[in-house]
Scaffold this active site. Structure first.
Site: not given
Length: 461
Positions: A50, A53, A110, A213
């Site tokens: 992720s 993202k 997420s 993140k």
């Protein structure tokens, strides 16, 4: 014995879920200068999970900035987006939701369904969006990254490196500081429910941490790009292939500590160059004209005479007028991103923002609004355009700049083509529009004063 061996091998096949980690890689940089303070396997191509993202969000911010979409655009959710596996927001096929909530869900929770919806809303399909993600990555210098989807779930060829993801994290910080506060929120309202931050444990436990993140898949292990600020120092650390969320966080904390030890207490801010706009086909030329992005054209022949600059600027103003809707969307998006809530009955409210909605502290150069946010065309002050207007004095530069944005939106007709400028003095920060004739300045002030907006003319110095 044979049955025991079969059972043992069957259990062993599931070991990667927790016990076996993916290949490890790490990178630590001084965010101010980009200097590498530590690296290990930093150029090994691995599954980013992720962390993907971050690019999805970067392009979402880019699309808002360039007028492709607004934060309040209603997005219809497709079957593909709704069918994405967890982590997800819980979007249903056919429902509509404001674009801003998709951004929040992708950044904080997420959410895979939100990420896919962002990509389809901007580029029409996830495949087209993934190609744009890769183009943008290459423009940033992420030379070993290829994206195949918007969410980061494991897919053949969808690979990146610790170095490339660190580069992307630094660009998010410096290219779009007005949105960066999203990554530090412990939770956020995402339209249909409030969602917690997947990075909340590190944010709560590590002093100065404010993003960025997390990521996890079985193929990738536990990944994280983290940023922390202490006094004038800012460090970004990236880890790929952690064995668990807890051990990953501990390793990131160790790397951040190393970064703060090795980084100088004072260093110049060398912001990375914003990558060339790699938007959807057919939109780039129009946006370049509005934002002042370089165009592949020959150097114009210099026209003699003091009125030349005004003549050229007039052409730009005419072009901008034809695209006023896009300009208004861009300014509105910038104001919305700062969470300014206009008060009823007045056109010059002081910005009202909750502490958790503020961008980074104003002492951080990365938190200051970028000059590129100024979508208003800039005119030369030659040819009699030596006048301006003052719309108030404020205690901070941030406050003055946001008022200039709001005023520009409310009075596009007379302020179009002017230069927004904040003048600092010992008494505060004066918000001004410059590059006007006396007649234009007089008209602008009269129109603003008619709406109870403080305004006075500024003559040639």
């Amino acid at each position: 014995m044979g049955l025991f061996l079969i059972a043992f091998l069957w259990l062993l096949s599931f070991a990667p879920l927790q016990g076996w980690a993916a290949p490890y890689a790490a990178m630590v940089i001084d965010a101010r200068t980009g200097e590498v303070l530590h690296s290990r396997n930093a150029d090994t191509r691995l599954h980013p999970a992720s962390l993907t993202k971050m690019m999805t969000l970067y392009i979402a911010f880019e699309a808002v900035r360039n007028g492709e979409i607004t934060l309040d655009t209603p997005v219809r959710i497709t079957k593909k987006a709704a069918a994405e596996p967890p982590s997800k927001l819980g979007l249903r096929s056919g429902q509509t939701i404001a674009f801003r909530y998709l951004i929040r869900a992708a950044a904080v929770k997420s959410a895979n369904d939100a990420a896919t919806a962002i990509g389809i809303a901007i580029s029409g399909s996830e495949a087209a969006f993934a190609r744009r993600m890769t183009r943008t990555a290459k423009a940033m210098g992420m030379s070993r990254t290829t994206f195949k989807n918007a969410h980061g779930l494991t897919e053949s060829g969808h690979l990146s490196t610790a170095r490339d993801m660190t580069t992307l994290g630094r660009h998010l910080l410096y290219d779009y500081p007005q949105y960066y506060n999203l990554f530090s929120r412990q939770s956020t309202h995402a339209g249909i429910k409030t969602v917690p931050n997947t990075n909340r444990r590190l944010l709560a436990a590590y002093k100065g941490a404010d993003g960025i993140k997390t990521g996890y898949t079985r193929a990738a292990g536990f990944n994280l790009v983290a940023s922390a600020k202490r006094k004038d120092e800012r460090i970004i650390a990236t880890v790929f292939g952690g064995k668990s969320g807890a051990s990953r966080n501990a390793k990131v904390a160790e790397l951040l500590d190393m970064g703060f030890r090795r980084a100088p207490s004072r260093a110049p801010i060398r912001k990375p160059a914003r990558p060339a706009y790699a938007g959807n086909a057919g939109l780039g030329a129009t946006v370049a004209a509005l934002t002042g992005a370089p165009k592949s054209s020959l150097r114009p022949v210099l026209r003699p005479g003091p009125g030349a600059a005004v003549q050229v600027a007039g052409t730009v103003v005419e072009t901008a007028a034809k695209n006023r809707t896009r300009i208004q969307d861009g300014i509105a998006a910038a104001i919305a991103a700062a969470d300014i809530e206009p008060s009823a009955g007045t056109d010059t409210p002081r910005p009202s923002a909750r502490p958790e909605d503020l961008v980074l502290a104003s002492t951080d150069p990365a938190a200051q609004p970028e000059p590129e946010q100024e979508i208003v065309t800039r005119l030369s002050t030659s040819g009699g355009r030596l006048w301006g207007v003052n719309v108030g004095r404020y205690t901070t530069r941030y406050e003055a700049e946001k008022i200039l944005l709001k005023t520009a939106l409310s009075e596009m007709t007379t302020l179009e083509g002017t230069l927004r400028k904040v003048n600092q003095s010992s008494r505060g920060f004066d918000a001004t529009f410059q590059g006007m004739t006396r007649e234009q300045a007089d008209l602008a002030c009269r129109r603003l004063q008619a709406r109870n907006v403080t305004c006075f003319m500024i003559g040639p110095s």
